[in-house]
Design an enzyme around this catalytic site. Sequence first.
Site, mmCIF file in Angstrom:
data_model
loop_
_atom_site.group_PDB
_atom_site.id
_atom_site.type_symbol
_atom_site.label_atom_id
_atom_site.label_comp_id
_atom_site.label_asym_id
_atom_site.label_seq_id
_atom_site.Cartn_x
_atom_site.Cartn_y
_atom_site.Cartn_z
ATOM 1 N NE ARG A 123 43.881 38.132 41.809
ATOM 2 C CZ ARG A 123 44.706 38.897 42.486
ATOM 3 N NH1 ARG A 123 45.783 38.556 43.255
ATOM 4 N NH2 ARG A 123 44.557 40.201 42.419
ATOM 5 C CE LYS B 12 44.222 39.043 38.351
ATOM 6 N NZ LYS B 12 43.063 39.824 37.967
ATOM 7 C CG HIS C 244 37.166 35.465 41.932
ATOM 8 N ND1 HIS C 244 38.560 35.330 42.143
ATOM 9 C CD2 HIS C 244 36.983 36.890 41.967
ATOM 10 C CE1 HIS C 244 39.227 36.334 41.964
ATOM 11 N NE2 HIS C 244 38.408 37.335 41.878
ATOM 12 N NE ARG D 159 40.678 38.152 45.086
ATOM 13 C CZ ARG D 159 41.782 38.453 45.285
ATOM 14 N NH1 ARG D 159 42.435 37.871 46.288
ATOM 15 N NH2 ARG D 159 42.272 39.491 44.810
ATOM 16 C CG HIS E 91 42.404 44.506 44.955
ATOM 17 N ND1 HIS E 91 41.283 44.550 45.942
ATOM 18 C CD2 HIS E 91 42.314 43.176 44.186
ATOM 19 C CE1 HIS E 91 40.378 43.582 45.472
ATOM 20 N NE2 HIS E 91 40.902 43.001 44.638
ATOM 21 C CE1 TYR F 168 34.756 42.104 47.764
ATOM 22 C CE2 TYR F 168 36.436 43.482 47.390
ATOM 23 C CZ TYR F 168 35.938 42.264 47.100
ATOM 24 O OH TYR F 168 36.440 41.373 46.538
#
Length: 298
Positions: A148, A172, A244, A247, A270, A279
């Site tokens: 990110r 995150k 992004h 990414r 994730h 994806y």
Amino acid sequence: MTWKDAIKDYQYFLKIERGLSHNSISAYRRDILKLMNFLEEQHVAISPVEIGTDLIERFVYTSSKTIAPRSQARMISGLRNFFDYLIFEDYRKENPTDLLETPKIGRKLPDTLSENEINQIISQIDLSKPQGERNRAMMETLYSCGLRVTEMIELKISDLFFDEGFIRVIGKGNKQRFVPINSYMIKLIETYKDHVRAMIKVQKGYEDTLFLNRRGKQLSRNMVFMVLRDLTSKAGIDKTVSPHTLRHSFATHLLENGADLRAIQQMLGHESITTTEIYMHLDKSHLKMVVEKFHPRK
């Protein structure tokens, strides 16, 4: 309890208890401020402890006229989290957003670039300028490691474990992960670090920050967006490209080339495999190939 006091306490909770980033906290704060401003415009004096579903429904309905369904759904989710916090702190008994109907939105597939398009973008970098080596290392890091933009600009020199072939990424929720890095990327970063960054007068507090601006401070997110937007324009690519996008392209290209979905999940950071599964919808030809190659009834 006033709205300002509630927002202040909530921000502290998000930072200390949940470990959210500054950008995530700002997004949550904006949702509550929009509701607070709506109440002021309607001349309604009511505290966050007392407000009911009817007022919030009016606010959401009014907002729906100017924002897209996806943004509306995100805003409702932000408000729901805020009132959950008030319940957690025993300020309220119920959540006034529980009965709100969230707009139905389809799963948005991320935009991606082809390998050729990424090469075109990176080829536009002017390596005759000092920032050229930095920009190439940045763009390659975003794509080759699937970071990110915030993770990339906050990358530290002490996060580089080149002997082991990994970089440490703080994602995150302040969660740490290790992402593999190849020899080509190691060479690019070391070239920038040893020959360009070493010439910059580093400002106090940024001694360990890897990517610096010309004033010796950490780059801003906006600067990275601007650099990428300029390169995309010069490459003649008529797509809306952001950090992004690189990414997303990283994950898509790995999947297309046979990478395991769980491995991609770990590299992207994730929390849920469901997020990574998006994806799987990007390349139907890849799914067809997997069935043809691995199914016993081929």
